[in-house]
Design a protein around this motif. Structure first.
Motif, short mmCIF file in Angstrom:
data_model
loop_
_atom_site.label_atom_id
_atom_site.label_comp_id
_atom_site.label_asym_id
_atom_site.label_seq_id
_atom_site.Cartn_x
_atom_site.Cartn_y
_atom_site.Cartn_z
N ALA A 66 67.46 42.33 7.91
CA ALA A 66 67.70 42.30 9.36
C ALA A 66 66.39 42.10 10.11
O ALA A 66 65.34 42.62 9.70
CB ALA A 66 68.35 43.60 9.82
N ALA A 67 66.48 41.35 11.19
CA ALA A 67 65.34 41.21 12.10
C ALA A 67 65.15 42.52 12.83
O ALA A 67 66.12 43.22 13.12
CB ALA A 67 65.58 40.07 13.08
N GLY A 68 63.92 42.88 13.12
CA GLY A 68 63.68 44.13 13.83
C GLY A 68 62.36 44.11 14.57
O GLY A 68 61.54 43.21 14.40
N GLN A 69 62.18 45.11 15.43
CA GLN A 69 60.95 45.25 16.21
C GLN A 69 60.52 46.70 16.26
O GLN A 69 61.35 47.62 16.25
CB GLN A 69 61.15 44.75 17.65
CG GLN A 69 61.38 43.27 17.76
CD GLN A 69 61.54 42.85 19.20
OE1 GLN A 69 62.18 43.55 19.99
NE2 GLN A 69 60.97 41.72 19.55
N SER A 70 59.22 46.89 16.36
CA SER A 70 58.62 48.20 16.59
C SER A 70 58.00 48.16 17.98
O SER A 70 57.18 47.29 18.27
CB SER A 70 57.55 48.48 15.54
OG SER A 70 56.84 49.65 15.85
N HIS A 71 58.42 49.07 18.84
CA HIS A 71 57.93 49.15 20.22
C HIS A 71 57.12 50.43 20.40
O HIS A 71 57.51 51.48 19.88
CB HIS A 71 59.11 49.20 21.20
CG HIS A 71 60.03 48.05 21.09
ND1 HIS A 71 59.97 46.98 21.93
CD2 HIS A 71 61.05 47.80 20.22
CE1 HIS A 71 60.92 46.11 21.61
NE2 HIS A 71 61.58 46.59 20.56
N THR A 72 56.05 50.35 21.16
CA THR A 72 55.33 51.54 21.60
C THR A 72 55.27 51.49 23.12
O THR A 72 54.68 50.57 23.69
CB THR A 72 53.92 51.62 21.02
OG1 THR A 72 54.00 51.60 19.59
CG2 THR A 72 53.21 52.90 21.47
N GLN A 108 71.25 44.50 19.59
CA GLN A 108 70.24 45.34 18.94
C GLN A 108 70.84 46.71 18.62
O GLN A 108 71.70 47.20 19.33
CB GLN A 108 69.04 45.58 19.86
CG GLN A 108 68.28 44.35 20.25
CD GLN A 108 67.12 44.74 21.15
OE1 GLN A 108 66.12 45.27 20.69
NE2 GLN A 108 67.26 44.49 22.44
N ARG A 109 70.29 47.31 17.59
CA ARG A 109 70.63 48.69 17.25
C ARG A 109 69.34 49.48 17.24
O ARG A 109 68.35 49.07 16.64
CB ARG A 109 71.29 48.73 15.86
CG ARG A 109 71.76 50.10 15.45
CD ARG A 109 72.53 50.05 14.14
NE ARG A 109 71.65 49.93 13.00
CZ ARG A 109 71.05 50.96 12.39
NH1 ARG A 109 71.23 52.18 12.83
NH2 ARG A 109 70.27 50.76 11.35
N VAL A 110 69.33 50.60 17.94
CA VAL A 110 68.15 51.46 17.97
C VAL A 110 68.18 52.35 16.73
O VAL A 110 69.12 53.11 16.53
CB VAL A 110 68.09 52.30 19.26
CG1 VAL A 110 66.90 53.24 19.24
CG2 VAL A 110 68.04 51.39 20.47
N SER A 136 57.54 55.80 20.28
CA SER A 136 57.86 54.72 19.37
C SER A 136 59.36 54.49 19.38
O SER A 136 60.14 55.45 19.31
CB SER A 136 57.40 55.08 17.95
OG SER A 136 57.84 54.09 17.03
N VAL A 137 59.75 53.23 19.48
CA VAL A 137 61.17 52.85 19.40
C VAL A 137 61.28 51.73 18.37
O VAL A 137 60.60 50.71 18.49
CB VAL A 137 61.72 52.39 20.76
CG1 VAL A 137 63.20 52.01 20.64
CG2 VAL A 137 61.51 53.43 21.84
N ILE A 138 62.12 51.94 17.37
CA ILE A 138 62.35 50.94 16.34
C ILE A 138 63.76 50.37 16.55
O ILE A 138 64.72 51.14 16.66
CB ILE A 138 62.25 51.53 14.91
CG1 ILE A 138 60.94 52.30 14.74
CG2 ILE A 138 62.46 50.46 13.85
CD1 ILE A 138 59.71 51.46 14.76
N THR A 139 63.86 49.05 16.61
CA THR A 139 65.15 48.41 16.75
C THR A 139 65.36 47.41 15.63
O THR A 139 64.39 46.94 15.01
CB THR A 139 65.27 47.66 18.10
OG1 THR A 139 64.29 46.62 18.15
CG2 THR A 139 65.10 48.59 19.27
N GLU A 140 66.61 47.11 15.38
CA GLU A 140 66.93 46.03 14.46
C GLU A 140 68.11 45.27 15.01
O GLU A 140 68.85 45.78 15.86
CB GLU A 140 67.21 46.56 13.06
CG GLU A 140 68.42 47.42 12.91
CD GLU A 140 68.61 47.96 11.49
OE1 GLU A 140 67.64 47.99 10.72
OE2 GLU A 140 69.73 48.34 11.18
N GLU A 141 68.26 44.05 14.53
CA GLU A 141 69.35 43.21 14.96
C GLU A 141 70.68 43.87 14.60
O GLU A 141 70.84 44.36 13.48
CB GLU A 141 69.22 41.86 14.28
CG GLU A 141 70.16 40.81 14.79
CD GLU A 141 69.85 39.48 14.13
OE1 GLU A 141 70.09 39.36 12.91
OE2 GLU A 141 69.36 38.59 14.83
N ALA A 142 71.59 43.90 15.56
CA ALA A 142 72.91 44.51 15.30
C ALA A 142 73.68 43.63 14.33
O ALA A 142 73.64 42.40 14.42
CB ALA A 142 73.67 44.69 16.60
N ALA A 143 74.37 44.27 13.42
CA ALA A 143 75.15 43.51 12.42
C ALA A 143 76.48 43.08 12.97
O ALA A 143 77.04 43.62 13.82
CB ALA A 143 75.35 44.36 11.18
#
Length: 143
Positions: A66-72, A108-110, A136-143
Motif C-alpha cells: 500500500a502507498a502511505g505517508q508519514s506526517h509530522t 486514506q486510512r489513518v 506524528s500521523v501515519i497514513t496509508e491508501e485505503a483498500a
C-alpha cells in the motif's frame, strides 16, 4: 478539484481534518475558547492563548502492499497568562485530543496518531510563553 477550484492533496485533506478535530475537542475548547483558537494563519492578531500550525512535513512511506505517508505536524502555542503551567495544560489537552482522535479521510486510512515531543518556554521578549507540540500521523491508501 474542489468547489473553489483548488486541487486538494491528501496532505491538505489530512491537515484540514486534523485541525478541525482538535478545534472540536471539548477539553481543547475549555482552554482555547469555542470555537477553539487553532489557526493555520487565518488571522493576523488572534486572542491569547492560541495555537498555530507551524509546520507540516511529510514523506512517502509506502510498502509493497500500500502507498502511505508519514506526517509530522508542529503546533505552536502562545500565551501571555499563566506561565509555563498554562502552556503545559494546553499541550496536555492537545496531546489527549490527538490520542483520542479519529480521522475520516477519503482514500486514506489513518494508521497512527502519536504525539512525539512537547516543550514550554518563555519567549525572548519576556512577555509571552511559547509551547511546541509535534505529532506524528501515519497514513496509508485505503483498500
Amino acid at each position: 478539484m474542489s468547489a473553489d477550484g483548488m486541487i486538494w492533496s491528501s496532505e491538505a485533506a489530512l491537515q484540514g481534518a486534523f485541525l478541525e478535530a482538535l478545534r472540536s475537542d471539548n477539553d481543547v475548547q475549555s482552554l482555547l475558547g469555542n470555537p477553539a483558537r487553532i489557526f493555520d494563519d487565518e488571522t493576523d492578531a488572534p486572542a491569547f492563548p492560541y495555537v498555530v500550525l507551524e509546520g507540516h512535513e511529510w514523506e512517502d512511506r509506502g510498502t509493497s502492499l500500500a502507498a502511505g505517508q508519514s506526517h509530522t505536524l508542529t503546533l505552536a502555542i502562545r500565551s501571555r497568562d499563566g506561565g509555563r503551567a498554562a502552556i503545559k495544560n494546553i499541550i496536555g489537552a492537545l496531546r489527549a485530543g490527538c490520542e483520542q482522535m479519529t480521522l475520516s479521510l477519503t482514500g486514506q486510512r489513518v494508521v497512527l496518531i502519536q504525539p512525539l515531543y512537547g516543550d514550554a518556554m518563555r519567549t525572548p521578549d519576556m512577555r509571552e510563553f511559547r509551547g511546541l507540540l509535534r505529532i506524528s500521523v501515519i497514513t496509508e491508501e485505503a483498500a
